[in-house]
Design a protein around this motif. Structure first.
Motif, mmCIF file in Angstrom:
data_model
loop_
_atom_site.group_PDB
_atom_site.id
_atom_site.type_symbol
_atom_site.label_atom_id
_atom_site.label_comp_id
_atom_site.label_asym_id
_atom_site.label_seq_id
_atom_site.Cartn_x
_atom_site.Cartn_y
_atom_site.Cartn_z
ATOM 1 N N ARG A 101 -6.368 1.640 -7.259
ATOM 2 C CA ARG A 101 -6.859 2.455 -6.165
ATOM 3 C C ARG A 101 -8.362 2.299 -6.099
ATOM 4 O O ARG A 101 -9.065 2.512 -7.080
ATOM 5 C CB ARG A 101 -6.484 3.930 -6.366
ATOM 6 C CG ARG A 101 -6.869 4.829 -5.193
ATOM 7 C CD ARG A 101 -6.309 6.226 -5.345
ATOM 8 N NE ARG A 101 -6.758 6.836 -6.593
ATOM 9 C CZ ARG A 101 -6.271 7.972 -7.069
ATOM 10 N NH1 ARG A 101 -5.298 8.607 -6.444
ATOM 11 N NH2 ARG A 101 -6.725 8.465 -8.206
ATOM 12 N N GLN A 102 -8.831 1.868 -4.949
ATOM 13 C CA GLN A 102 -10.257 1.645 -4.727
ATOM 14 C C GLN A 102 -10.850 0.764 -5.819
ATOM 15 O O GLN A 102 -11.936 1.028 -6.343
ATOM 16 C CB GLN A 102 -10.993 2.978 -4.637
ATOM 17 C CG GLN A 102 -10.537 3.832 -3.460
ATOM 18 C CD GLN A 102 -11.241 5.170 -3.383
ATOM 19 O OE1 GLN A 102 -11.788 5.654 -4.363
ATOM 20 N NE2 GLN A 102 -11.230 5.772 -2.206
ATOM 21 N N ASN A 156 0.829 -1.193 0.000
ATOM 22 C CA ASN A 156 0.000 0.000 0.000
ATOM 23 C C ASN A 156 0.867 1.247 0.000
ATOM 24 O O ASN A 156 1.777 1.375 0.797
ATOM 25 C CB ASN A 156 -0.927 0.008 1.217
ATOM 26 C CG ASN A 156 -1.981 -1.075 1.117
ATOM 27 O OD1 ASN A 156 -2.608 -1.228 0.074
ATOM 28 N ND2 ASN A 156 -2.174 -1.829 2.188
ATOM 29 N N GLY A 190 -0.098 4.957 0.277
ATOM 30 C CA GLY A 190 -1.260 5.815 0.430
ATOM 31 C C GLY A 190 -2.500 5.017 0.092
ATOM 32 O O GLY A 190 -2.713 3.923 0.615
ATOM 33 N N GLU A 191 -3.298 5.539 -0.820
ATOM 34 C CA GLU A 191 -4.484 4.823 -1.268
ATOM 35 C C GLU A 191 -4.174 3.832 -2.385
ATOM 36 O O GLU A 191 -5.034 3.084 -2.808
ATOM 37 C CB GLU A 191 -5.544 5.825 -1.750
ATOM 38 C CG GLU A 191 -6.076 6.751 -0.662
ATOM 39 C CD GLU A 191 -7.140 7.680 -1.202
ATOM 40 O OE1 GLU A 191 -7.360 7.671 -2.433
ATOM 41 O OE2 GLU A 191 -7.739 8.399 -0.413
ATOM 42 N N LEU A 192 -2.944 3.864 -2.885
ATOM 43 C CA LEU A 192 -2.565 3.034 -4.014
ATOM 44 C C LEU A 192 -2.086 1.666 -3.536
ATOM 45 O O LEU A 192 -1.335 1.570 -2.571
ATOM 46 C CB LEU A 192 -1.448 3.728 -4.794
ATOM 47 C CG LEU A 192 -1.116 3.142 -6.160
ATOM 48 C CD1 LEU A 192 -2.215 3.459 -7.162
ATOM 49 C CD2 LEU A 192 0.222 3.690 -6.644
ATOM 50 N N ALA A 193 -2.519 0.612 -4.219
ATOM 51 C CA ALA A 193 -2.070 -0.746 -3.918
ATOM 52 C C ALA A 193 -1.309 -1.298 -5.106
ATOM 53 O O ALA A 193 -1.765 -1.181 -6.258
ATOM 54 C CB ALA A 193 -3.250 -1.646 -3.587
#
Length: 216
Positions: free
Chosen positions: A61-62, A4, A6-9
């Protein structure tokens, strides 16, 4: 396991990523062939890349795929190569039923074939950087400026260093922002004028294809 940022995987490519990645390739490089023609051409191209891939990452992301990198290592193992070959062949047969899809596929794969010739010439040098090939690096146009390309390249570097690989190289052309690779510290090894022409257009004497490499 996902990493991960931040919001990025960042995680390995999975088969559920195939259609989103096809759509991303079509949107990014085949926007002149919307709908099925671009999707089929992108399917053939992606299957060709996956048929050589030994290591991969996607950035999401999401739940939305924003980028991907596919790597081919000379001593690596390719998973499901026969499946990707068969899937690509099926897409070629389907594309052959549509003139627009045929034009899109012929154009995109002409670039792939031209790049393969340039890669073969570079491979003949026996440079340490020929130990691995970055087959695909793509970032969604909507996600540019978020540092995704850098994160994917850094992940490639970390993976290859961990395996003791001496270096890698990639092919690109003027459809991409080649200055990104300069900024990332890669070396431009070769520039060659492309002979591939867009339908209905004259050859562009300034359009280049490139080999970039990095010693690790």
């Amino acid at each position: 396991m996902s990493e991960n940022v931040g919001e990025l995987a960042l995680r390995p490519f999975e088969k559920r990523d195939f259609h989103p990645l096809v759509t991303l390739i079509a949107k990014t490089w085949l926007a002149d062939f919307p709908g099925q023609p671009g999707e089929l051409a992108s399917t053939v191209e992606l299957c060709d890349y996956l048929g050589h891939t030994t290591w991969s990452l996607v950035a999401e992301r999401q739940g939305t795929l924003l980028g991907a990198v596919l790597l081919a290592e000379k001593d690596g193992e390719v998973a499901d190569a026969d499946e990707w070959h068969d899937r690509g062949a099926a897409a070629e047969r389907e594309a052959a039923q549509s003139p627009d899809a045929t034009r899109a596929m012929d154009l995109e794969m002409a670039g792939v074939v031209e790049g393969a010739g340039l890669a073969l010439d570079y491979e003949k040098t026996g440079a340490p950087e020929t130990a691995a090939t970055l087959k695909l690096l793509i970032v969604s146009p909507e996600a540019r400026g978020l540092g995704i390309g850098r994160k994917l390249i850094d992940a490639v570097r970390a993976h290859l260093r961990k395996r003791g690989v001496a270096g890698y190289y990639l092919l690109t052309d003027d459809n991409c922002d080649v200055s990104f690779y300069d900024h990332m510290g890669l070396s431009r090894e070769v520039r060659r004028r492309s002979e591939v022409t867009w339908p209905g257009e004259e050859p562009d004497a300034d359009f280049g294809i490139y080999v970039y490499s990095e010693r690790l």
